[in-house]
Design an enzyme around this catalytic site. Structure first.
Site, PDB file in Angstrom:
ATOM      1  N   ASP A  73       1.176  -1.086   0.124  1.00  0.00           N
ATOM      2  CA  ASP A  73       0.172   0.161  -0.206  1.00  0.00           C
ATOM      3  C   ASP A  73       0.666   1.077   0.147  1.00  0.00           C
ATOM      4  O   ASP A  73       1.909   1.091   0.124  1.00  0.00           O
ATOM      5  CB  ASP A  73      -0.853  -0.293   1.219  1.00  0.00           C
ATOM      6  N   ASN A 142      -6.759  -2.476  14.552  1.00  0.00           N
ATOM      7  CA  ASN A 142      -8.063  -2.595  14.537  1.00  0.00           C
ATOM      8  C   ASN A 142      -8.417  -3.199  13.425  1.00  0.00           C
ATOM      9  O   ASN A 142      -9.454  -3.766  13.297  1.00  0.00           O
ATOM     10  CB  ASN A 142      -8.867  -1.211  14.041  1.00  0.00           C
ATOM     11  N   HIS A 144      -6.756  -4.051  10.565  1.00  0.00           N
ATOM     12  CA  HIS A 144      -6.697  -4.264   9.232  1.00  0.00           C
ATOM     13  C   HIS A 144      -5.689  -4.925   9.009  1.00  0.00           C
ATOM     14  O   HIS A 144      -4.777  -5.191   9.598  1.00  0.00           O
ATOM     15  CB  HIS A 144      -6.748  -2.447   9.192  1.00  0.00           C
ATOM     16  N   GLU A 149      -9.452  -1.696   5.855  1.00  0.00           N
ATOM     17  CA  GLU A 149      -9.837  -1.369   7.184  1.00  0.00           C
ATOM     18  C   GLU A 149     -11.231  -1.339   7.371  1.00  0.00           C
ATOM     19  O   GLU A 149     -12.230  -2.609   6.602  1.00  0.00           O
ATOM     20  CB  GLU A 149     -10.232   0.305   6.906  1.00  0.00           C
TER      21      GLU A 149
HETATM   22  C1  GLP Z   1       0.064   0.616   8.213  1.00  0.00           C
HETATM   23  C2  GLP Z   1       0.436  -0.992   7.183  1.00  0.00           C
HETATM   24  C3  GLP Z   1      -0.090  -1.972   7.470  1.00  0.00           C
HETATM   25  C4  GLP Z   1       0.180  -1.869   9.093  1.00  0.00           C
HETATM   26  C5  GLP Z   1      -0.312  -1.480  10.103  1.00  0.00           C
HETATM   27  C6  GLP Z   1       0.988  -1.336  11.428  1.00  0.00           C
HETATM   28  O1  GLP Z   1      -1.417   1.052   8.662  1.00  0.00           O
HETATM   29  N1  GLP Z   1      -0.804  -0.241   5.821  1.00  0.00           N
HETATM   30  O2  GLP Z   1      -0.034  -3.083   7.056  1.00  0.00           O
HETATM   31  O3  GLP Z   1       0.415  -3.573   9.226  1.00  0.00           O
HETATM   32  O4  GLP Z   1      -0.048  -0.163   9.813  1.00  0.00           O
HETATM   33  O5  GLP Z   1       1.454  -1.052  11.344  1.00  0.00           O
HETATM   34  P1  GLP Z   1       2.711  -1.438  12.199  1.00  0.00           P
HETATM   35  O6  GLP Z   1       3.277  -1.778  12.788  1.00  0.00           O
HETATM   36  O7  GLP Z   1       3.137   0.521  13.103  1.00  0.00           O
HETATM   37  O8  GLP Z   1       1.629  -1.198  14.032  1.00  0.00           O
END
Ligand code: GLP
Length: 250
Positions: A73, A142, A144, A149
């Site tokens: 993404d 959440n 995702h 989402e």
């Molecule tokens: C972002 C990314 C996800 C990732 C998530 C968790 O939103 N789009 O791919 O898994 O964050 O990130 P973190 O490891 O910083 O908690």
């Protein structure tokens, strides 16, 4: 109650063990298929995981030269040169430290005007490479995955999405000198589910509720990651602090 026989779940003691185990899987897959099509993720969790891969490259001369990458993404709109972009994150935390070839890196462009065309092209490019062999995922608080989402369709493909309040709150902590984008381009849930193998890694108490809901109860659009339990080759690798609330039946 979680029935561990439904999927592979590895609970390791420390956070470091999570990254080591995940990197081991990646290296084994690349050994089996040097031109592996590798799906990548960003986020705080991913930094030490990429460090482990860099370690394998530097200490064991592990070869990434034929590996092809597709990142999950990117924020929208954002310039790939912005220090807040996922493209920049990947360059800083992984690409520039290993021998991945520039032409083998695939990314959704956050500054394209025609985002629909961009998303369609991305799906086409993934198909042309024969699909994603191994997708690495983190998880949002959440539930995702990528930027899919809660309430995203399980049939979704790469598309533009509106970010949830929860994600904006979590991710804006790492943002500077720029307004936080309200949208993102992301591989869809179906795109992710089409990967041949998936590993999801999670560390820290903050992720325990999301992981509990992912691994137990109903598979539901409310917790996008819960659909992963229907994948034939998925492995969850989590540290003991994430697992503390799980009730396991082995
Ligand atoms: C972002 C990314 C996800 C990732 C998530 C968790 O939103 N789009 O791919 O898994 O964050 O990130 P973190 O490891 O910083 O908690």
């Amino acid at each position: 109650m979680i029935n561990k026989s439904d999927f592979k779940l590895l609970i390791v003691k420390t956070e470091k063990d999570v990254f080591k185990e995940a990197a081991k899987i990646v290296c084994n897959e690349i050994k089996k298929k040097p031109n592996l099509v590798f799906g990548l993720a960003t986020g705080k969790t991913m930094k030490p995981f990429y460090k482990e891969l860099i370690y394998h490259y530097k200490k064991h001369h592990f070869d990434f030269s034929r590996v092809k990458t597709f990142n999950l993404d990117e924020y929208y709109p954002i310039s790939g040169k912005s220090r807040n972009s996922f493209r920049y994150f990947m360059e800083k935390n992984f690409f520039r430290h290993v021998n991945i070839k520039e032409e083998n890196i695939h990314f959704l462009s956050g500054n394209t005007k025609d985002y629909e065309k961009e998303c369609k092209n991305y799906e086409r490019m993934i198909k042309e490479e024969g699909g994603i062999d191994l997708q690495v995922l983190g998880i949002g608080v959440n539930g995702h995955i990528g930027f899919n989402e809660p309430n995203s369709s399980f049939q979704s493909l790469t598309r533009m999405v509106k970010l949830s309040k929860s994600t904006i709150k979590q991710n804006s902590k790492y943002f500077f000198n720029e307004n936080f984008p309200k949208y993102a381009l992301t591989m869809g849930i179906k795109t992710i589910m089409n990967s041949k193998k998936i590993i999801l890694i999670a560390v820290g108490k903050k992720k325990s509720v999301a992981i509990k809901k992912t691994l137990s109860g109903k598979i539901s659009r409310k917790i996008p990651a819960s659909i992963l339990r229907r994948h034939k080759n998925v492995e969850f690798i989590i540290s003991s602090d994430v697992a503390s609330d799980l009730k396991l039946s082995i």
